[in-house]
Scaffold this motif. Structure first.
Motif, PDB file in Angstrom:
ATOM      1  N   UNK A  51     -31.426 -34.474  -0.593  1.00 14.26           N
ATOM      2  CA  UNK A  51     -30.628 -34.263  -1.799  1.00 14.26           C
ATOM      3  C   UNK A  51     -29.478 -35.240  -1.970  1.00 14.26           C
ATOM      4  N   UNK A  52     -29.420 -36.293  -1.146  1.00 16.24           N
ATOM      5  CA  UNK A  52     -28.348 -37.296  -1.254  1.00 16.24           C
ATOM      6  C   UNK A  52     -28.966 -38.677  -1.414  1.00 16.24           C
ATOM      7  N   UNK A  53     -28.525 -39.404  -2.438  1.00 17.63           N
ATOM      8  CA  UNK A  53     -28.913 -40.799  -2.644  1.00 17.63           C
ATOM      9  C   UNK A  53     -27.645 -41.634  -2.696  1.00 17.63           C
ATOM     10  N   UNK A  54     -27.678 -42.791  -2.029  1.00 18.34           N
ATOM     11  CA  UNK A  54     -26.544 -43.710  -2.027  1.00 18.34           C
ATOM     12  C   UNK A  54     -26.924 -44.986  -2.770  1.00 18.34           C
ATOM     13  N   UNK A  55     -25.962 -45.533  -3.493  1.00 18.56           N
ATOM     14  CA  UNK A  55     -26.115 -46.777  -4.226  1.00 18.56           C
ATOM     15  C   UNK A  55     -25.152 -47.791  -3.620  1.00 18.56           C
ATOM     16  N   UNK A  56     -25.695 -48.939  -3.228  1.00 14.88           N
ATOM     17  CA  UNK A  56     -24.923 -49.970  -2.552  1.00 14.88           C
ATOM     18  C   UNK A  56     -24.999 -51.245  -3.370  1.00 14.88           C
ATOM     19  N   UNK A  57     -23.849 -51.835  -3.682  1.00  9.41           N
ATOM     20  CA  UNK A  57     -23.853 -53.159  -4.313  1.00  9.41           C
ATOM     21  C   UNK A  57     -23.266 -54.132  -3.302  1.00  9.41           C
ATOM     22  N   UNK A  58     -23.920 -55.291  -3.200  1.00  8.73           N
ATOM     23  CA  UNK A  58     -23.495 -56.284  -2.214  1.00  8.73           C
ATOM     24  C   UNK A  58     -23.852 -57.676  -2.700  1.00  8.73           C
ATOM     25  N   UNK A  77     -18.711 -55.039  -0.091  1.00  8.58           N
ATOM     26  CA  UNK A  77     -19.747 -54.145  -0.616  1.00  8.58           C
ATOM     27  C   UNK A  77     -19.058 -52.967  -1.284  1.00  8.58           C
ATOM     28  N   UNK A  78     -19.787 -52.323  -2.164  1.00  8.21           N
ATOM     29  CA  UNK A  78     -19.314 -51.110  -2.822  1.00  8.21           C
ATOM     30  C   UNK A  78     -20.376 -50.041  -2.611  1.00  8.21           C
ATOM     31  N   UNK A  79     -19.927 -48.790  -2.463  1.00  5.29           N
ATOM     32  CA  UNK A  79     -20.841 -47.704  -2.133  1.00  5.29           C
ATOM     33  C   UNK A  79     -20.523 -46.480  -2.973  1.00  5.29           C
ATOM     34  N   UNK A  80     -21.559 -45.851  -3.518  1.00  6.77           N
ATOM     35  CA  UNK A  80     -21.415 -44.582  -4.241  1.00  6.77           C
ATOM     36  C   UNK A  80     -22.593 -43.702  -3.849  1.00  6.77           C
ATOM     37  N   UNK A  81     -22.309 -42.569  -3.245  1.00 11.45           N
ATOM     38  CA  UNK A  81     -23.364 -41.618  -2.866  1.00 11.45           C
ATOM     39  C   UNK A  81     -23.231 -40.391  -3.755  1.00 11.45           C
ATOM     40  N   UNK A  82     -24.365 -39.836  -4.165  1.00 12.46           N
ATOM     41  CA  UNK A  82     -24.366 -38.704  -5.092  1.00 12.46           C
ATOM     42  C   UNK A  82     -25.363 -37.639  -4.657  1.00 12.46           C
ATOM     43  N   UNK A  83     -25.053 -36.402  -5.034  1.00  7.41           N
ATOM     44  CA  UNK A  83     -25.980 -35.305  -4.838  1.00  7.41           C
ATOM     45  C   UNK A  83     -27.001 -35.380  -5.960  1.00  7.41           C
ATOM     46  N   UNK A 146     -19.162 -36.699  -0.722  1.00  5.87           N
ATOM     47  CA  UNK A 146     -19.939 -35.749  -1.524  1.00  5.87           C
ATOM     48  C   UNK A 146     -19.601 -34.340  -1.042  1.00  5.87           C
ATOM     49  N   UNK A 147     -18.954 -33.541  -1.886  1.00  5.88           N
ATOM     50  CA  UNK A 147     -18.760 -32.132  -1.498  1.00  5.88           C
ATOM     51  C   UNK A 147     -20.107 -31.428  -1.477  1.00  5.88           C
ATOM     52  N   UNK A 148     -20.313 -30.590  -0.489  1.00  3.55           N
ATOM     53  CA  UNK A 148     -21.585 -29.861  -0.387  1.00  3.55           C
ATOM     54  C   UNK A 148     -21.473 -28.615  -1.251  1.00  3.55           C
TER      55      UNK A 148
END
Length: 152
Positions: A51-58, A77-83, A146-148
């Motif tokens: 249920x968690x996907x991370x988006x990485x820009x580099x 790098x930049x990172x954004x993880x989402x539920x 990411x809060x669960x």
């Protein structure tokens, strides 16, 4: 002997890391020979947390060296993880600092990696991206949390 054992264990653990899917890229520097320098956006799912996907820009270096795979990419790098669904995991399987994703950013000695922490007090998953080398790393990093929460 210890080195060979460590290398073998490291190679066996590679399939446990997430693999990234390229979402898109933009050129930042035109190169006459070889591919352009660019910023790449990749997505990967946490292999131990459903249920968690991370988006990485580099940054990805182009030119002749980049085209041959011998260029050294920058550490930023930049990172954004989402539920993206119900979050499910076994707390016994999660260890603070577990490597979730790893990408080689030079021919031999430099890697960019994403590690995970579980903040039990706040019921939150925390992901950190940073770059390291055999001798010295980079203090540049990015963090996302990411809060669960229940999925609706």
């Amino acid at each position: 002997m210890k080195f060979a054992r460590g290398l073998l264990l490291g190679l066996l653990a590679l399939p446990l890391l997430a693999s990234a899917e390229e979402i898109g890229s933009v050129s930042t520097v035109f190169k006459w020979v070889g591919p352009n320098d660019k910023i790449v956006v990749e997505a990967f799912d946490d292999p131990k947390v459903e249920g968690v996907t991370c988006y990485l820009s580099r940054a990805k270096t182009g030119g002749v060296k980049g085209g041959l795979g011998v260029a050294e990419d920058r550490a930023e790098a930049s990172l954004a993880c989402r539920q993206v669904g119900p979050i499910k995991f076994d707390p016994a399987d999660l260890k603070d600092g577990d490597v979730v994703f790893q990408q080689r950013t030079s021919l031999v000695f430099k890697t960019m990696q994403v590690v995970r922490f579980l903040d039990k007090k706040r019921n939150t998953l925390v992901y950190l991206v940073y770059s390291d080398r055999v001798i010295d790393g980079s203090p540049q990093n990015a963090v996302t949390a990411i809060p669960i929460l229940p999925w609706r």
